[in-house]
Design a protein around this motif. Sequence first.
Motif, PDB file in Angstrom:
ATOM      1  N   PHE A   1       9.391 -67.879  31.423  1.00  0.00           N
ATOM      2  CA  PHE A   1       7.995 -67.585  31.078  1.00  0.00           C
ATOM      3  C   PHE A   1       7.809 -66.125  30.667  1.00  0.00           C
ATOM      4  CE2 PHE A   1       6.704 -71.515  33.372  1.00  0.00           C
ATOM      5  CZ  PHE A   1       5.863 -72.028  32.402  1.00  0.00           C
ATOM      6  N   ILE A   2       8.465 -65.230  31.405  1.00  0.00           N
ATOM      7  CA  ILE A   2       8.368 -63.801  31.064  1.00  0.00           C
ATOM      8  C   ILE A   2       8.970 -63.552  29.680  1.00  0.00           C
ATOM      9  CG2 ILE A   2       9.171 -61.493  31.683  1.00  0.00           C
ATOM     10  CD1 ILE A   2       9.069 -62.416  34.631  1.00  0.00           C
ATOM     11  N   GLY A   3      10.123 -64.151  29.427  1.00  0.00           N
ATOM     12  CA  GLY A   3      10.776 -63.974  28.132  1.00  0.00           C
ATOM     13  C   GLY A   3       9.937 -64.514  26.979  1.00  0.00           C
ATOM     14  N   ILE A   4       9.346 -65.709  27.154  1.00  0.00           N
ATOM     15  CA  ILE A   4       8.505 -66.303  26.105  1.00  0.00           C
ATOM     16  C   ILE A   4       7.283 -65.419  25.845  1.00  0.00           C
ATOM     17  CG2 ILE A   4       6.987 -68.248  25.567  1.00  0.00           C
ATOM     18  CD1 ILE A   4       8.970 -70.054  27.042  1.00  0.00           C
ATOM     19  N   PHE A   5       6.655 -64.918  26.912  1.00  0.00           N
ATOM     20  CA  PHE A   5       5.488 -64.047  26.759  1.00  0.00           C
ATOM     21  C   PHE A   5       5.840 -62.801  25.963  1.00  0.00           C
ATOM     22  CE2 PHE A   5       3.152 -60.327  28.333  1.00  0.00           C
ATOM     23  CZ  PHE A   5       1.853 -60.680  28.004  1.00  0.00           C
ATOM     24  N   LEU A   6       6.925 -62.127  26.348  1.00  0.00           N
ATOM     25  CA  LEU A   6       7.324 -60.904  25.641  1.00  0.00           C
ATOM     26  C   LEU A   6       7.664 -61.180  24.186  1.00  0.00           C
ATOM     27  CD1 LEU A   6       9.523 -59.200  28.413  1.00  0.00           C
ATOM     28  CD2 LEU A   6       7.214 -58.545  27.676  1.00  0.00           C
ATOM     29  N   LEU A   7       8.363 -62.281  23.930  1.00  0.00           N
ATOM     30  CA  LEU A   7       8.749 -62.609  22.557  1.00  0.00           C
ATOM     31  C   LEU A   7       7.522 -62.874  21.691  1.00  0.00           C
ATOM     32  CD1 LEU A   7      10.989 -63.255  20.506  1.00  0.00           C
ATOM     33  CD2 LEU A   7      10.968 -65.622  21.353  1.00  0.00           C
ATOM     34  N   VAL A   8       6.601 -63.689  22.207  1.00  0.00           N
ATOM     35  CA  VAL A   8       5.388 -64.016  21.446  1.00  0.00           C
ATOM     36  C   VAL A   8       4.546 -62.771  21.208  1.00  0.00           C
ATOM     37  CG1 VAL A   8       3.204 -65.274  21.546  1.00  0.00           C
ATOM     38  CG2 VAL A   8       5.319 -66.416  22.184  1.00  0.00           C
ATOM     39  N   TYR A   9       4.450 -61.935  22.245  1.00  0.00           N
ATOM     40  CA  TYR A   9       3.594 -60.765  22.089  1.00  0.00           C
ATOM     41  C   TYR A   9       4.209 -59.729  21.158  1.00  0.00           C
ATOM     42  CZ  TYR A   9      -0.840 -58.896  23.497  1.00  0.00           C
ATOM     43  OH  TYR A   9      -2.161 -58.511  23.486  1.00  0.00           O
ATOM     44  N   VAL A  10       5.527 -59.607  21.149  1.00  0.00           N
ATOM     45  CA  VAL A  10       6.187 -58.698  20.195  1.00  0.00           C
ATOM     46  C   VAL A  10       5.922 -59.143  18.761  1.00  0.00           C
ATOM     47  CG1 VAL A  10       8.443 -57.980  19.300  1.00  0.00           C
ATOM     48  CG2 VAL A  10       7.973 -57.849  21.737  1.00  0.00           C
ATOM     49  N   VAL A  11       6.017 -60.461  18.512  1.00  0.00           N
ATOM     50  CA  VAL A  11       5.732 -60.997  17.176  1.00  0.00           C
ATOM     51  C   VAL A  11       4.276 -60.739  16.802  1.00  0.00           C
ATOM     52  CG1 VAL A  11       5.579 -63.113  15.797  1.00  0.00           C
ATOM     53  CG2 VAL A  11       7.533 -62.749  17.336  1.00  0.00           C
ATOM     54  N   TYR A  12       3.368 -60.992  17.786  1.00  0.00           N
ATOM     55  CA  TYR A  12       1.941 -60.767  17.540  1.00  0.00           C
ATOM     56  C   TYR A  12       1.656 -59.295  17.257  1.00  0.00           C
ATOM     57  CZ  TYR A  12      -2.981 -60.054  18.780  1.00  0.00           C
ATOM     58  OH  TYR A  12      -4.293 -59.668  18.775  1.00  0.00           O
ATOM     59  N   PHE A  13       2.284 -58.390  18.023  1.00  0.00           N
ATOM     60  CA  PHE A  13       2.062 -56.960  17.856  1.00  0.00           C
ATOM     61  C   PHE A  13       2.566 -56.486  16.496  1.00  0.00           C
ATOM     62  CE2 PHE A  13       3.171 -52.478  18.278  1.00  0.00           C
ATOM     63  CZ  PHE A  13       2.027 -51.950  18.864  1.00  0.00           C
ATOM     64  N   ILE A  14       3.751 -56.913  16.093  1.00  0.00           N
ATOM     65  CA  ILE A  14       4.310 -56.506  14.791  1.00  0.00           C
ATOM     66  C   ILE A  14       3.422 -56.999  13.654  1.00  0.00           C
ATOM     67  CG2 ILE A  14       6.256 -56.854  13.220  1.00  0.00           C
ATOM     68  CD1 ILE A  14       8.074 -56.936  15.702  1.00  0.00           C
ATOM     69  N   ARG A  15       2.965 -58.242  13.766  1.00  0.00           N
ATOM     70  CA  ARG A  15       2.101 -58.814  12.725  1.00  0.00           C
ATOM     71  C   ARG A  15       0.783 -58.035  12.623  1.00  0.00           C
ATOM     72  NH1 ARG A  15      -1.922 -62.708  12.678  1.00  0.00           N
ATOM     73  NH2 ARG A  15      -2.101 -63.900  10.728  1.00  0.00           N
ATOM     74  N   THR A  16       0.176 -57.756  13.780  1.00  0.00           N
ATOM     75  CA  THR A  16      -1.082 -56.991  13.782  1.00  0.00           C
ATOM     76  C   THR A  16      -0.871 -55.580  13.245  1.00  0.00           C
ATOM     77  OG1 THR A  16      -1.781 -58.252  15.719  1.00  0.00           O
ATOM     78  CG2 THR A  16      -2.993 -56.237  15.240  1.00  0.00           C
ATOM     79  N   TYR A  17       0.246 -54.941  13.599  1.00  0.00           N
ATOM     80  CA  TYR A  17       0.547 -53.588  13.134  1.00  0.00           C
ATOM     81  C   TYR A  17       0.710 -53.546  11.624  1.00  0.00           C
ATOM     82  CZ  TYR A  17       3.120 -49.242  12.394  1.00  0.00           C
ATOM     83  OH  TYR A  17       3.532 -48.018  11.927  1.00  0.00           O
ATOM     84  N   LEU A  18       1.414 -54.528  11.074  1.00  0.00           N
ATOM     85  CA  LEU A  18       1.623 -54.559   9.628  1.00  0.00           C
ATOM     86  C   LEU A  18       0.299 -54.754   8.881  1.00  0.00           C
ATOM     87  CD1 LEU A  18       4.891 -56.701   9.435  1.00  0.00           C
ATOM     88  CD2 LEU A  18       4.655 -54.236   9.078  1.00  0.00           C
ATOM     89  N   ILE A  19      -0.548 -55.663   9.398  1.00  0.00           N
ATOM     90  CA  ILE A  19      -1.849 -55.905   8.760  1.00  0.00           C
ATOM     91  C   ILE A  19      -2.714 -54.652   8.843  1.00  0.00           C
ATOM     92  CG2 ILE A  19      -3.997 -57.237   8.911  1.00  0.00           C
ATOM     93  CD1 ILE A  19      -2.319 -59.601   9.876  1.00  0.00           C
TER      94      ILE A  19
END
Length: 320
Positions: free
Chosen positions: A14-32
């Motif tokens: 669960f911790i790994g899935i949370f970190l992975l999803v949030y890293v993807v979300y953060f990178i996407r938001t940063y690029l936008i």
Amino acid sequence: MNWIKPLTIVEYVFIGIFLLVYVVYFIRTYLIASRLGTSSRSVVIKFFIRSVYLGLCIIGLLGPSFGVNEMEAQATGKDVYFAFDVSRSMDAIDIEPTRLEKVKFELVKNLNALKSDRVGIVVFSSYAYVHTPLTYDRDALKLFIQKLSSDLFVESGTDLNEALKLIQTKFNGSNTPTRKARVIVLVSDGEDFGQLESDVILDLKKNRVNFLALGVGTPQGGKIRENVGFKKDKEGNDVVSKLDADYLKKLTKVLNGKYFQLSNQVNDVSALLKEVSQLENNWVDTRKMTVTNNKYFYFVFLALILMIIDVIITIRTIKL
């Protein structure tokens, strides 16, 4: 602080899935945000809030315990002795495969009905001895029941007096003097018992021993297995052993007990064990235990508050 359970692969996943999803979300938001010339720093606030309440939920699942309480635990139960008749007549085949084998099978199958009771086994024929002392170990009891055999005694005969005297001696010598609920379960075909001694009857009544009898066999009777053939009398005829239900019923009446039966048509074993379990339990022991308090609800409550804040508060990351 103590924990009821350690971190397992489930929590790590669960911790790994949370970190992975949030890293993807953060990178996407940063690029936008970069393309639109806005700041993405506010995403960190959401990340912090969500990380905290995820961590609180995981802590709650692990069962954090701190602080101690002193509890008083009372144990109740009975002492139950099975008095097994293992004389040659128990090898009669009026019950398939034999009387003894049938009752062994049924007892092993239903023994777990005696949940909180100590159970022991006394075997008797021409004399008696303790086959299994009183124990809570059901697996050990089942193993010893399966080992019961008419070959345990060299001499033939049936002496119930010796068995009951031995059981009373074991009851009186028990290392738990506070235990008073006592039960004797006689397993026999009732054949050739002779008279029960008056002092044995008085002793059982004086000590308020509950007495139950399981009659094994049929009134028609059956031949007795012996080696590769059947047991024969002096004239060379096959010996036929018959269930003496009348004797066992009279015995239970004298001792204020109950009679049950086991044959190919009637199977009262489960009813017998149910009767034993329903007999009144007595107080056995009281012990004080120190236990830690599981405080998971504090962490879960804080996590719930942060979840509500996360839903209510919206953080603008892009300017239109």
